[in-house]
Motif scaffolding. Sequence first.
Motif, PDB file in Angstrom:
ATOM      1  N   THR A   1       0.839  -1.204   0.000  1.00 15.94           N
ATOM      2  CA  THR A   1       0.000   0.000   0.000  1.00 15.94           C
ATOM      3  C   THR A   1       0.871   1.250   0.000  1.00 15.94           C
ATOM      4  OG1 THR A   1      -1.814  -1.159   1.089  1.00 15.94           O
ATOM      5  CG2 THR A   1      -1.780   1.251   1.291  1.00 15.94           C
ATOM      6  N   ALA A   2       1.911   1.268   0.813  1.00 16.20           N
ATOM      7  CA  ALA A   2       2.808   2.428   0.859  1.00 16.20           C
ATOM      8  C   ALA A   2       3.490   2.634  -0.489  1.00 16.20           C
ATOM      9  CB  ALA A   2       3.844   2.240   1.958  1.00 16.20           C
ATOM     10  N   LYS A   3       3.947   1.579  -1.099  1.00 15.23           N
ATOM     11  CA  LYS A   3       4.621   1.674  -2.397  1.00 15.23           C
ATOM     12  C   LYS A   3       3.675   2.249  -3.451  1.00 15.23           C
ATOM     13  CE  LYS A   3       7.166  -1.141  -5.710  1.00 15.23           C
ATOM     14  NZ  LYS A   3       7.662  -2.490  -6.020  1.00 15.23           N
ATOM     15  N   GLU A   4       2.451   1.763  -3.485  1.00 13.63           N
ATOM     16  CA  GLU A   4       1.466   2.269  -4.454  1.00 13.63           C
ATOM     17  C   GLU A   4       1.088   3.713  -4.139  1.00 13.63           C
ATOM     18  OE1 GLU A   4      -1.142   2.348  -7.735  1.00 13.63           O
ATOM     19  OE2 GLU A   4       0.587   1.093  -7.250  1.00 13.63           O
ATOM     20  N   ALA A   5       0.972   4.048  -2.868  1.00 17.10           N
ATOM     21  CA  ALA A   5       0.649   5.427  -2.492  1.00 17.10           C
ATOM     22  C   ALA A   5       1.752   6.379  -2.947  1.00 17.10           C
ATOM     23  CB  ALA A   5       0.430   5.521  -0.986  1.00 17.10           C
ATOM     24  N   LEU A   6       2.989   5.992  -2.744  1.00 19.81           N
ATOM     25  CA  LEU A   6       4.108   6.822  -3.192  1.00 19.81           C
ATOM     26  C   LEU A   6       4.082   6.983  -4.713  1.00 19.81           C
ATOM     27  CD1 LEU A   6       6.837   5.360  -0.847  1.00 19.81           C
ATOM     28  CD2 LEU A   6       6.056   7.750  -0.851  1.00 19.81           C
ATOM     29  N   ARG A   7       3.813   5.897  -5.423  1.00 21.11           N
ATOM     30  CA  ARG A   7       3.727   5.945  -6.881  1.00 21.11           C
ATOM     31  C   ARG A   7       2.644   6.920  -7.332  1.00 21.11           C
ATOM     32  NH1 ARG A   7       1.155   4.396 -11.124  1.00 21.11           N
ATOM     33  NH2 ARG A   7      -0.505   3.245 -10.098  1.00 21.11           N
ATOM     34  N   ARG A   8       1.580   7.018  -6.552  1.00 30.98           N
ATOM     35  CA  ARG A   8       0.458   7.906  -6.881  1.00 30.98           C
ATOM     36  C   ARG A   8       0.674   9.343  -6.380  1.00 30.98           C
ATOM     37  NH1 ARG A   8      -4.910   5.124  -7.581  1.00 30.98           N
ATOM     38  NH2 ARG A   8      -4.392   2.959  -8.040  1.00 30.98           N
ATOM     39  N   GLY A   9       1.819   9.602  -5.752  1.00 25.26           N
ATOM     40  CA  GLY A   9       2.143  10.965  -5.357  1.00 25.26           C
ATOM     41  C   GLY A   9       1.766  11.360  -3.939  1.00 25.26           C
ATOM     42  N   PHE A  10       1.351  10.419  -3.127  1.00 17.42           N
ATOM     43  CA  PHE A  10       1.028  10.727  -1.735  1.00 17.42           C
ATOM     44  C   PHE A  10       2.304  10.830  -0.912  1.00 17.42           C
ATOM     45  CE2 PHE A  10      -2.866   8.697  -3.179  1.00 17.42           C
ATOM     46  CZ  PHE A  10      -3.852   9.478  -2.606  1.00 17.42           C
ATOM     47  N   LEU A  11       2.279  11.669   0.094  1.00 19.18           N
ATOM     48  CA  LEU A  11       3.286  11.657   1.134  1.00 19.18           C
ATOM     49  C   LEU A  11       2.893  10.494   2.041  1.00 19.18           C
ATOM     50  CD1 LEU A  11       5.658  13.024   2.644  1.00 19.18           C
ATOM     51  CD2 LEU A  11       3.956  14.397   3.836  1.00 19.18           C
ATOM     52  N   VAL A  12       3.847   9.625   2.363  1.00 21.96           N
ATOM     53  CA  VAL A  12       3.541   8.433   3.157  1.00 21.96           C
ATOM     54  C   VAL A  12       4.372   8.431   4.427  1.00 21.96           C
ATOM     55  CG1 VAL A  12       3.634   5.903   3.227  1.00 21.96           C
ATOM     56  CG2 VAL A  12       2.897   7.074   1.137  1.00 21.96           C
ATOM     57  N   THR A  13       3.672   8.281   5.552  1.00 18.08           N
ATOM     58  CA  THR A  13       4.319   8.174   6.851  1.00 18.08           C
ATOM     59  C   THR A  13       3.920   6.845   7.474  1.00 18.08           C
ATOM     60  OG1 THR A  13       4.229  10.571   7.129  1.00 18.08           O
ATOM     61  CG2 THR A  13       4.582   9.254   9.119  1.00 18.08           C
ATOM     62  N   VAL A  14       4.914   6.141   8.018  1.00 20.20           N
ATOM     63  CA  VAL A  14       4.666   4.859   8.671  1.00 20.20           C
ATOM     64  C   VAL A  14       5.244   4.926  10.083  1.00 20.20           C
ATOM     65  CG1 VAL A  14       5.051   2.362   8.595  1.00 20.20           C
ATOM     66  CG2 VAL A  14       4.792   3.637   6.454  1.00 20.20           C
ATOM     67  N   PRO A  15       4.399   5.053  11.101  1.00 23.31           N
ATOM     68  CA  PRO A  15       4.886   5.011  12.482  1.00 23.31           C
ATOM     69  C   PRO A  15       5.283   3.569  12.807  1.00 23.31           C
ATOM     70  CG  PRO A  15       2.668   5.967  12.336  1.00 23.31           C
ATOM     71  CD  PRO A  15       2.959   5.327  11.035  1.00 23.31           C
ATOM     72  N   HIS A  16       6.570   3.323  12.974  1.00 24.16           N
ATOM     73  CA  HIS A  16       7.043   1.934  13.026  1.00 24.16           C
ATOM     74  C   HIS A  16       6.430   1.115  14.159  1.00 24.16           C
ATOM     75  CE1 HIS A  16      10.082   3.057  16.085  1.00 24.16           C
ATOM     76  NE2 HIS A  16      10.090   1.771  16.360  1.00 24.16           N
ATOM     77  N   GLN A  17       6.063   1.738  15.265  1.00 23.69           N
ATOM     78  CA  GLN A  17       5.475   0.975  16.370  1.00 23.69           C
ATOM     79  C   GLN A  17       4.011   0.641  16.118  1.00 23.69           C
ATOM     80  OE1 GLN A  17       6.524   3.791  19.442  1.00 23.69           O
ATOM     81  NE2 GLN A  17       8.202   2.477  20.120  1.00 23.69           N
ATOM     82  N   ALA A  18       3.439   1.200  15.056  1.00 17.68           N
ATOM     83  CA  ALA A  18       2.032   0.960  14.732  1.00 17.68           C
ATOM     84  C   ALA A  18       1.868   0.015  13.545  1.00 17.68           C
ATOM     85  CB  ALA A  18       1.327   2.285  14.461  1.00 17.68           C
TER      86      ALA A  18
END
Length: 177
Positions: free
Chosen positions: A132-149
């Motif tokens: 999901t993160a990879k596709e979101a980045l491809r679509r131009g979204f800023l992606v944040t992943v809180p590692h503990q979540a």
Amino acid sequence: MCNRALLVMDMQRDFIGEDARMPVDPGQTPGLLEHVNALVDDFAQEGSDILYVMNEFSPYDLIGNVFRQQASVAGSAGAELDARVRLAGSLRFAKRRGSAFSNSALAGYLAAAGISELVITGVFAEGCVYRTAKEALRRGFLVTVPHQAVGGRNERTRGRALAKLRRIGAHVVDQLS
């Protein structure tokens, strides 16, 4: 100001429940729940969108369901959101593939709402969260992943997935600022 949304990925009984068919590392579950629920509370308080993305695999996908140990088959108890996950709002998107964007309604909703940043939480770091993160980045979204979540099959695969996420441009953070 960036309009952001929280994606709560696959926090379902078959992945984080006590009788999970395809569990994340059980040692990760308490912290995962704590951090996801805290983010749900924060996003609800600020009035940001909280989107629950859920696997719902077809009961007719016999081979895939064997591979997945019958986890998260549409209509099954295991496909339900785990009761320990806070529910804020009713925005739910079902998917049958790794990326949440496999459900075109998600992209339509995000565009209509003017969302430009996604904060991605849930399971599995090495699977659906990564895709999901990879596709979101491809679509131009800023992606944040809180590692503990985010959770993974084990600490090693989770750590590798988080490192891959950093390399492809996601912001992997300890906590949101």
